[in-house]
Scaffold this motif. Structure first.
Motif, short mmCIF file in Angstrom:
data_model
loop_
_atom_site.label_atom_id
_atom_site.label_comp_id
_atom_site.label_asym_id
_atom_site.label_seq_id
_atom_site.Cartn_x
_atom_site.Cartn_y
_atom_site.Cartn_z
N GLN A 148 25.51 7.53 -23.75
CA GLN A 148 27.11 7.59 -23.92
C GLN A 148 27.46 7.70 -25.41
O GLN A 148 26.60 7.49 -26.36
N THR A 149 28.65 7.86 -25.77
CA THR A 149 29.24 8.03 -27.26
C THR A 149 28.60 6.93 -28.17
O THR A 149 28.75 5.80 -27.74
N GLY A 150 28.14 7.44 -29.41
CA GLY A 150 27.86 6.69 -30.37
C GLY A 150 26.40 5.55 -30.04
O GLY A 150 26.20 4.74 -30.88
N ALA A 151 25.79 6.09 -29.00
CA ALA A 151 24.45 5.29 -28.66
C ALA A 151 23.54 5.78 -29.81
O ALA A 151 23.60 6.86 -30.34
N TYR A 152 22.28 4.90 -29.98
CA TYR A 152 21.57 4.97 -31.12
C TYR A 152 20.37 4.98 -30.25
O TYR A 152 19.70 3.77 -29.81
N PRO A 167 28.08 3.14 -24.11
CA PRO A 167 28.77 3.49 -25.61
C PRO A 167 27.83 2.64 -26.79
O PRO A 167 28.01 1.18 -26.28
N GLU A 168 27.68 2.99 -27.83
CA GLU A 168 27.20 2.10 -28.88
C GLU A 168 26.15 1.18 -28.82
O GLU A 168 25.58 0.35 -29.18
N SER A 170 22.31 0.07 -29.06
CA SER A 170 21.28 0.08 -30.15
C SER A 170 19.96 -0.10 -29.72
O SER A 170 19.70 -1.31 -29.11
N ILE A 195 22.26 0.68 -18.81
CA ILE A 195 22.22 -0.31 -19.89
C ILE A 195 23.82 -0.38 -20.57
O ILE A 195 24.29 0.71 -20.91
N GLY A 196 24.43 -1.46 -20.47
CA GLY A 196 25.89 -1.71 -20.67
C GLY A 196 26.24 -1.39 -22.24
O GLY A 196 25.22 -1.45 -22.92
N ASN A 197 27.59 -1.43 -22.49
CA ASN A 197 27.99 -0.94 -23.88
C ASN A 197 27.26 -2.01 -24.93
O ASN A 197 27.58 -3.19 -24.30
N ASN A 198 27.14 -1.55 -26.03
CA ASN A 198 26.98 -2.22 -27.16
C ASN A 198 25.54 -3.29 -26.85
O ASN A 198 25.38 -4.19 -27.73
N ALA A 199 24.77 -2.84 -25.82
CA ALA A 199 23.42 -3.84 -25.71
C ALA A 199 22.66 -3.45 -26.93
O ALA A 199 22.69 -2.59 -27.36
N ALA A 215 26.76 -5.46 -20.62
CA ALA A 215 27.11 -5.05 -21.85
C ALA A 215 27.05 -6.31 -22.76
O ALA A 215 26.89 -7.65 -22.50
#
Lengths: 235, 235, 235
Positions: A148-152, A167-168, A170, A195-199, A215
């Motif tokens: 998703q968007t912004g994932a690293y 999203p996001e 890391s 994997i939930g967002n910002n994890a 998340a």
């Protein structure tokens, strides 16, 4: 375009263009590039040396394809000249994206705007790399995944098929956080995990098949197949 | 390039170009720019007014150097015209990056693709600013630091030498989170400290020399020299 | 520019340009675009079909305005051709930003460098969309909001007036994290709420008017008007 003054594309002599290719204004195509039938490339995009683009691919505006890696003295791993970038048929690349030489995108891949993908990364078919997502080098991503968007996505990671990365999110491959020649190891995410967002995933953790990471979770240890974890650290 | 039609660069009359400079297609170079020997600038990049680029620098494609700051009525701090951007010798700037006027990068600095650096920021020598990292204004970054991919370095921060900041780390300088004319204060990270990925630093916290902040940690208070902290909030 | 060779802009025959418009080099303006008086567009920017830009707007370099959405087979929601993008008077768009067709920005809006805004998003007047922030489709953002650098605003979100969203905040609209035709629901953030940096908001949560969410917080449930929450999960 009646009111244009000057300009069109800059294209090397040996570039191979398929039938029905449509190029925007100010496109640059360097030597050795091969572009399949029906490919569309937006304005102000740059296709660097040797890139191979299969039939039916579309590329947005301002996108750079086929970059060579670079470094400075602080990065102790050397970089070498990479072979060409390959983009599979029907894939769609957005605007202002950056994709390196030495990587291969499968068929029907989608790469969002402002995303970047480093060298020696393999992306399976029908996978989505979201907008502003960043994929480091030597990573393998399977088929039908969504990043998703912004994932690293760090270097030396393995992502199997049908994985969802929010999203996001890391990820990390460097537990020393200092210059080292010890081989770094990214997380390994197995088939169907979500994997939930910002994890946050620590170096080398294995996320089991079908596992769910909530998340905002910080994952410090392996997660078994089918398990659901959340919290800081994950439980 | 036999098949090119039209085009090359647009370059102001007073631009100073060193020996052996190589410019890509559709490069724009505005008035007052000075470019040292052996500099290479990729296709479709823009060098704005007065930028000074030392010898041996390379710049990727689609990058914008020397922007002036801008604002709207919601931002109550005014912005003013900045002096020129300076880039030290041997530095390497990636693709689709954005660097503002009024900043100075030292020698042998690396700036990744899609990174951005605002005005009045000083970056020491041999430091790495990762891909898609964002550096706000009036921040000082020392020598031989690594600011990893996607990290967010707020305004008015001090980062000393040899600091490691992991991917997607987030920092803040604004404890009011509303328009205020009170001076904002970013975190201060001392020599050799290491911050794990996706950690969050609150306004004004001091991270001691050689301290380690775990991945995903939320740092709400100062961390002593040499300490290791983790958790939400950090302990 | 004495030393330029070739080049200027590429501009469709039917484009309407107001008085005193200033266009950079290598700008592309497609058919049906209307540009108001005093508008300034930086080098290498692209204005796609039908975009309407009101008086006094400034656009940086390398920015793409008016993109159409695209998808691949993995994304099961179809996308359709969008009506034109509209940008209100006095708004300022940065460098290397990407804004889609079918959206409308109000007056005096600021969009930072490398930010992206998808289709069918409405942004009120005097709002700031920070650098590298990403706004998904069908989201409504009120007046005088600040969406800080690197924040991720998901699709189908509602953000009321005067909201502050800190750097690197992450939001989500997808509790299934797999392909579904069930309608997704983003968070709803009410007037004057403030969200600290790197906080994570789960799908559909409501943040009450004037509420404060601490930095690094993971919000899993609704937050009442005026409440302050922090921690993982938020309490």
């Amino acid at each position: 375009m009646d009111r244009e003054y000057g300009v069109r594309v800059a294209i090397a002599e040996d570039v191979v263009l398929g039938e029905g290719v449509v190029l925007g204004y100010h496109v640059v195509i360097e030597s050795g590039v091969k572009i399949g039938s029906g490919v569309r490339i937006g304005h102000n995009s740059v296709i660097l040396k040797g890139t191979v683009i299969a039939d039916g691919v579309t590329v947005g505006c301002g996108t750079i394809l086929g970059c060579q890696p670079f470094t400075n003295s602080r990065v102790i791993h050397s970089v070498s000249e990479q072979a060409h970038l390959e983009i599979g048929s029907g894939s769609r690349i957005g605007n202002d994206a950056v994709v390196y030489a030495g990587s291969r995108l499968g068929e029907d891949v989608m790469v969002g705007d402002l995303a970047s993908i480093r060298e020696r990364t393999m992306v399976g078919h029908s996978t989505v790399i979201g907008r502003s997502a960043t994929i480091e080098c030597r990573t393998t991503i399977g088929n039908r995944c969504v990043i998703q968007t912004g994932a690293y996505i760090t270097a030396d990671m393995v992502i199997e098929d049908q994985v969802f990365i929010g999203p996001e999110v890391s990820t990390s491959n460097d537990k020393y956080m200092e210059p080292t020649l010890i081989a770094l190891k990214g997380p390994h995410i197995k088939t169907g995990a979500r994997i939930g967002n910002n994890a946050t995933l620590l170096p080398g953790v294995v996320i089991g098949a079908g596992a769910i990471v909530g998340a905002g979770t910080v994952v410090t240890k392996d997660v078994p197949d089918g398990a659901t974890v959340k919290g800081v650290p994950a439980k």
